[in-house]
Design a protein around this motif. Sequence first.
Motif, PDB file in Angstrom:
ATOM      1  N   THR A 169     -79.626 -71.254 -15.883  1.00  0.00           N
ATOM      2  CA  THR A 169     -79.714 -70.076 -17.145  1.00  0.00           C
ATOM      3  C   THR A 169     -79.249 -68.599 -17.479  1.00  0.00           C
ATOM      4  O   THR A 169     -79.042 -67.511 -16.488  1.00  0.00           O
TER       5      THR A 169
ATOM      6  N   GLY B 141     -77.450 -63.986 -22.527  1.00  0.00           N
ATOM      7  CA  GLY B 141     -77.355 -64.290 -23.420  1.00  0.00           C
ATOM      8  C   GLY B 141     -77.497 -62.910 -24.803  1.00  0.00           C
ATOM      9  O   GLY B 141     -76.951 -62.628 -23.813  1.00  0.00           O
TER      10      GLY B 141
ATOM     11  N   THR C 150     -80.528 -67.468 -22.171  1.00  0.00           N
ATOM     12  CA  THR C 150     -79.866 -68.704 -22.594  1.00  0.00           C
ATOM     13  C   THR C 150     -79.710 -69.661 -21.531  1.00  0.00           C
ATOM     14  O   THR C 150     -78.615 -70.108 -20.603  1.00  0.00           O
TER      15      THR C 150
END
Length: 441
Positions: free
Chosen positions: A87, A90, A96
Amino acid sequence: MSLSEASPGDATRLVDLTPADAERIRHFEDLTWFEVAPGQTGADYVRNLDFTRTRGVEPVGPAPLGTPSDGPVPLVGTYSAWLMGVTAPGPDGDLTPLPMSGLTWVGVHPDHRRRGILRRMMVDHLHGLHDRDETPLAGLHASEPGIYGRFGYGGASSDVSLDMGRGTEFRAGETLDASASEVSTHFVDADSDEAAAALHRAHLATARHTLGTVTRGEDTARGWFADHPTSRGGHEPLRAMFAQRGTELTGYAVFRRVAKWNDDHQPEGEVRVRELGATDPGSLLALARRLVDFDLTGKVTFYDRSPDDPLLWWAGGPRAVRVRHYDGLWLRLVDVDKALTARGYSGPVDVVLDVVDDVCPWNARRWRLSVGADGVGSCLPTDADADVRLPVQALGAAYLGGRPIVAQAAAGQVTELTPGAVRRLSRAMRADSDPFGAIGF
């Protein structure tokens, strides 16, 4: 290097490994790591390996003196990898999920150290990822932290372990207390098809809310929690605890209790929590309160937590809890352009990077990183003058938003060529919280 190509310097060759190599893999692992697991067969050892990504190094020529004449050719090096996820930051503070190759089972026979075997395996792994266009990121957990920087990996996250006493009081405030009261918890044996499936669902769900978390693939989810009775000795079976808000699965923990008694016959058992994840703070609080409240225990250790973990501060801070700090995920940009384009940024920046990379030469050039006000970036090759010169390790260290480029520049690892460029790049790559890997692999 091709499948059968031998290296004249050390008379060895790289080969693909298959499940038929299980026993020689087991023998090699026992010899290299000297952590023998009683009761496990070769098939048990290799249960979770992805044999499309598992290679070994074997000697060419006569077997060493004392080697059984009727046995297989012994291995002198191995590596494997899983297709995992991580992860990443983002755009504009979001998170993201990105694919990542998780390197594992890397080892060199003690008789064959310092002959270039590790470098050959690392080059084979990284060049293979690039040639197959599999993923622009590679990650690992380093057994010894001095090894992997020379192959382009940077320490991208820090983990801490937290030691607490039984009955530790978590002061989280009325709002979170109310949220936690709505969460129910229960635990079961982790080593079952049903428990493993639920653990994987919870693992993926909680990772979406946690920066830096590494996720397992579907193909390894079942075998990850295999629990061999002979290997665990007198300890209890591995347990899985689940948190639910109504019927919704909102968190999980994987733990084992170890029975201990002091000289006065008082219980001092330990609870060792190797994974803990939640989709919301209330569920995390409910799980933590349950884990510090088992009868016959005196100590609870939460492994692989974040340096800014809520548990630490709910419990009263570093002077109330024993904290041990260590390196977590090491990250490597296999393809600089694709990796820098895939993540998001906290603000706009336009900077030319002169990347130094002697292991993956396709990265060693100048790249223009352009990020708009929306936090979406693109990274393209350029012939323009560079603003920042830095090794690929520095980009790996900063990739998850934890280790600032500014701090690496202050340590002499990054060179500023245009005034102010390092600070602009550093701010754009920073995240709102510290990343942490949450699982080992």
